[in-house]
Design a protein around this motif. Structure first.
Motif, PDB file in Angstrom:
ATOM      1  N   ASN A   1     -16.407   3.995  -1.883  1.00 41.24           N
ATOM      2  CA  ASN A   1     -16.239   2.316  -2.178  1.00 41.24           C
ATOM      3  C   ASN A   1     -14.870   2.091  -2.207  1.00 41.24           C
ATOM      4  O   ASN A   1     -13.923   2.760  -2.482  1.00 41.24           O
ATOM      5  N   LEU A   2     -14.601   0.955  -1.914  1.00 43.22           N
ATOM      6  CA  LEU A   2     -13.482   0.619  -1.679  1.00 43.22           C
ATOM      7  C   LEU A   2     -13.162  -0.569  -2.841  1.00 43.22           C
ATOM      8  O   LEU A   2     -13.375  -1.854  -2.654  1.00 43.22           O
ATOM      9  N   ASP A   3     -12.704  -0.134  -3.855  1.00 41.90           N
ATOM     10  CA  ASP A   3     -12.763  -0.882  -5.081  1.00 41.90           C
ATOM     11  C   ASP A   3     -11.702  -0.468  -6.272  1.00 41.90           C
ATOM     12  O   ASP A   3     -10.939   0.818  -5.729  1.00 41.90           O
ATOM     13  N   GLY A   4     -11.315  -1.125  -7.144  1.00 43.16           N
ATOM     14  CA  GLY A   4     -10.189  -0.510  -8.085  1.00 43.16           C
ATOM     15  C   GLY A   4      -8.921  -0.144  -7.578  1.00 43.16           C
ATOM     16  O   GLY A   4      -8.431  -1.056  -6.796  1.00 43.16           O
ATOM     17  N   PRO A   5      -8.310   0.844  -8.054  1.00 39.42           N
ATOM     18  CA  PRO A   5      -6.967   0.953  -7.554  1.00 39.42           C
ATOM     19  C   PRO A   5      -7.031   1.413  -6.042  1.00 39.42           C
ATOM     20  O   PRO A   5      -5.743   1.002  -5.408  1.00 39.42           O
ATOM     21  N   LEU A   6      -7.902   1.974  -5.201  1.00 42.65           N
ATOM     22  CA  LEU A   6      -7.988   2.094  -4.053  1.00 42.65           C
ATOM     23  C   LEU A   6      -7.808   0.826  -3.183  1.00 42.65           C
ATOM     24  O   LEU A   6      -6.980   0.450  -2.071  1.00 42.65           O
ATOM     25  N   ALA A   7      -8.699  -0.219  -3.551  1.00 42.80           N
ATOM     26  CA  ALA A   7      -8.594  -1.654  -2.973  1.00 42.80           C
ATOM     27  C   ALA A   7      -7.131  -2.256  -3.221  1.00 42.80           C
ATOM     28  O   ALA A   7      -6.461  -2.861  -2.453  1.00 42.80           O
ATOM     29  N   ASP A   8      -6.508  -2.198  -4.267  1.00 42.67           N
ATOM     30  CA  ASP A   8      -5.337  -2.798  -4.727  1.00 42.67           C
ATOM     31  C   ASP A   8      -4.105  -1.927  -3.788  1.00 42.67           C
ATOM     32  O   ASP A   8      -3.202  -2.602  -3.761  1.00 42.67           O
ATOM     33  N   CYS A   9      -4.206  -0.803  -3.499  1.00 43.13           N
ATOM     34  CA  CYS A   9      -3.437  -0.071  -2.653  1.00 43.13           C
ATOM     35  C   CYS A   9      -3.613  -0.920  -1.053  1.00 43.13           C
ATOM     36  O   CYS A   9      -2.213  -1.009  -0.712  1.00 43.13           O
ATOM     37  N   VAL A  10      -4.610  -0.915  -0.564  1.00 43.60           N
ATOM     38  CA  VAL A  10      -4.722  -1.895   0.499  1.00 43.60           C
ATOM     39  C   VAL A  10      -4.157  -3.313   0.402  1.00 43.60           C
ATOM     40  O   VAL A  10      -3.402  -3.534   1.423  1.00 43.60           O
ATOM     41  N   ARG A  11      -4.532  -3.755  -0.713  1.00 41.81           N
ATOM     42  CA  ARG A  11      -3.909  -5.360  -0.726  1.00 41.81           C
ATOM     43  C   ARG A  11      -2.332  -5.169  -0.772  1.00 41.81           C
ATOM     44  O   ARG A  11      -1.706  -6.049  -0.232  1.00 41.81           O
ATOM     45  N   ARG A  12      -1.704  -4.203  -1.419  1.00 44.76           N
ATOM     46  CA  ARG A  12      -0.393  -3.996  -1.594  1.00 44.76           C
ATOM     47  C   ARG A  12       0.313  -3.595  -0.131  1.00 44.76           C
ATOM     48  O   ARG A  12       1.240  -4.153   0.322  1.00 44.76           O
ATOM     49  N   ALA A  13      -0.525  -2.868   0.426  1.00 44.33           N
ATOM     50  CA  ALA A  13      -0.041  -2.615   2.095  1.00 44.33           C
ATOM     51  C   ALA A  13      -0.143  -3.933   2.941  1.00 44.33           C
ATOM     52  O   ALA A  13       1.115  -4.059   3.608  1.00 44.33           O
ATOM     53  N   LEU A  14      -1.113  -4.609   2.874  1.00 41.21           N
ATOM     54  CA  LEU A  14      -1.265  -6.006   3.466  1.00 41.21           C
ATOM     55  C   LEU A  14       0.066  -6.603   3.106  1.00 41.21           C
ATOM     56  O   LEU A  14       0.557  -7.538   4.035  1.00 41.21           O
ATOM     57  N   LEU A  15       0.162  -6.875   1.808  1.00 39.42           N
ATOM     58  CA  LEU A  15       1.225  -7.676   1.381  1.00 39.42           C
ATOM     59  C   LEU A  15       2.697  -7.423   1.942  1.00 39.42           C
ATOM     60  O   LEU A  15       3.531  -7.986   2.187  1.00 39.42           O
ATOM     61  N   LEU A  16       2.954  -6.064   2.134  1.00 38.59           N
ATOM     62  CA  LEU A  16       4.236  -5.789   2.823  1.00 38.59           C
ATOM     63  C   LEU A  16       4.617  -6.277   4.193  1.00 38.59           C
ATOM     64  O   LEU A  16       5.570  -6.542   4.536  1.00 38.59           O
ATOM     65  N   LEU A  17       3.450  -6.702   4.912  1.00 35.46           N
ATOM     66  CA  LEU A  17       3.757  -7.225   6.271  1.00 35.46           C
ATOM     67  C   LEU A  17       4.311  -8.444   6.031  1.00 35.46           C
ATOM     68  O   LEU A  17       4.862  -9.110   7.196  1.00 35.46           O
ATOM     69  N   ASP A  18       4.614  -9.350   4.898  1.00 34.67           N
ATOM     70  CA  ASP A  18       5.099 -10.397   4.936  1.00 34.67           C
ATOM     71  C   ASP A  18       6.681 -10.311   4.873  1.00 34.67           C
ATOM     72  O   ASP A  18       7.706 -10.909   4.853  1.00 34.67           O
TER      73      ASP A  18
END
Length: 300
Positions: free
Chosen positions: A132-149
């Motif tokens: 499952n992609l949820d909780g802290p793991l999903a948040d890691c993906v979110r923050r990785a994508l945020l770095l692209l900015d």
């Protein structure tokens, strides 16, 4: 969280032409988008977290078929050839995904730092599973994508996000599989050593005895553990590597069929053409022409 990831990937891909995949400023992080269902495609999967944010995709490796949909991720622990297909996507609701390749050195560091690391000395298990992609793991993906900015922040902040990803995978439901297959010193790691040798020398004549010697196992035990890990036999694994490389040579280097066949280890061009057609669904000439036509449409 899923809505946030959808919005982030949608915004990133809307600013770029075509369906993707899109490489990013973060090495090893690729963004996927498809506005419709895709025909099955063969490729070599590297150890990675393959997250589905919207839509559905499946993967076939050997005799195993794994489906992962929005809110799930495919965890690939060992490099292997496989067949993948996007089966749920449309222009109004495209398939969106993220692939984050693992840094195994970081994975080892995190495992060594764990107070209670997952047991990693068991026999080999399957080299790929769905989580499952949820909780802290999903948040890691979110923050990785945020770095692209903020590209300047990537070399400073992304290593810590990779450590977090490793932590949540190692301490999650599939932690024992990640540790056993990617990091262990038991049967799995010895088979992986033989896989690396096979990958580097796939044009040579395959001898199970030679690979078993690298793995320090009997030929029968090696064959059994190899199939458990990859869901295919060593011969099937080698054949897929050969055919994928031959396809690349013909598409990217404009190699002739006979030349490509010889360069990947085939002695008979007719045998090569038969096995190629079985794997890709069309003879080499027709398949390569169709691929080039597809690439031309994407570039237009």
């Amino acid at each position: 969280m899923s809505d946030v990831l959808v919005e982030m990937i949608q915004r990133y891909t809307d600013a770029r032409a075509g369906d993707g995949p899109f490489t990013t400023a973060i090495e090893g992080l690729t963004i996927l988008r498809a506005n419709g269902e895709r025909a099955p495609s063969h490729m070599i999967y590297k150890p990675a977290l393959c997250a589905a944010v919207q839509g559905t995709k499946w993967m076939i490796c050997g005799e195993r078929r794994l489906e992962y949909r929005a809110g799930q991720a495919l965890v690939v622990n060992v490099e292997m050839p496989a067949l993948g297909r996007i089966v749920e996507a449309s222009p109004s609701k495209p398939f969106l995904g993220v692939v984050i390749e693992f840094e195994l050195a970081v994975m080892r560091e995190v495992m060594e730092a764990l107070h209670a690391p997952p047991q990693s000395d068991a026999d080999a298990g399957a080299g790929v599973f769905v989580t499952n992609l949820d909780g802290p793991l999903a948040d890691c993906v979110r923050r990785a994508l945020l770095l692209l900015d903020t590209p300047k922040a990537i070399p400073i902040l992304y290593p810590s996000i990779m450590r977090e990803i490793c932590y949540w995978l190692l301490t999650g439901p599939g932690g024992a599989d990640v540790a056993r297959i990617a990091l262990a010193s038991g049967h799995a790691q010895r088979v992986i050593s033989a896989i690396h040798a096979l990958r580097d020398r796939f044009t040579e004549l395959l001898r199970i005895e030679d690979l078993a010697l690298i793995a320090q196992m009997s030929p029968s035990a090696f064959h059994r553990e190899f199939k458990t890990l990859t869901s295919m036999t060593p011969l099937q694994y080698q054949k897929q590597l050969r055919l994928l490389e031959a396809r690349r040579l013909m598409v990217e280097d404009s190699a002739k069929v006979e030349t490509a066949a010889f360069r990947v280890g085939y002695e008979s061009s007719s045998q090569f053409s038969r096995e190629y057609a079985r794997m890709f669904g069309a003879p080499p000439g027709r398949d390569v022409a169709a691929l080039r036509g597809t690439f031309a449409q994407h570039e237009a």
